[in-house]
Scaffold this active site. Sequence first.
Site: not given
Ligand code: THU
Length: 133
Positions: A55, A91
């Site tokens: 995000e 985020c």
């Molecule tokens: N992650 C995201 O990209 N967005 C989120 O809102 C939740 C978590 C990613 C971070 C990390 O690379 C992986 O998901 C596991 O937490």
Amino acid sequence: MDNKELVERAKLARKLSYSPYSKFAVGAALLCNDGSVYLGANIENSSYPLSMCAERNAIYNAMLNGKGKNDFVALAIVANTPDICAPCGACRQVISELMPKDAKVIMANLNDSIKAVTVDELLPFAFSSEDLN
Ligand code: THU
């Protein structure tokens, strides 16, 4: 562009994820009011805390291409979760500052679960720059 189409764009972004550590790929797509769409995916690092969420990468991608808060209409997020994939707390804080309060956040998974809320609904009682005064 409707919610489902934006989620499809987020699914394409998800394929760009670099997530060898968590093996949890996330995609995001940010729709602007001129119809342009900016993509984001999570990019991880062997020094784990340096990883960046999909995000935030989508929002930063748009801003680095000259877009700003008032251009942002909707942000879609997708991952291979049992139900919709909801943005993490960090985020939510960034979304709350950099997107309009009435912009849509569309949370989805790969099996067509989908839920849309406003930025305000995603992070009620948000901390903001006004609290610094
Ligand atoms: N992650 C995201 O990209 N967005 C989120 O809102 C939740 C978590 C990613 C971070 C990390 O690379 C992986 O998901 C596991 O937490």
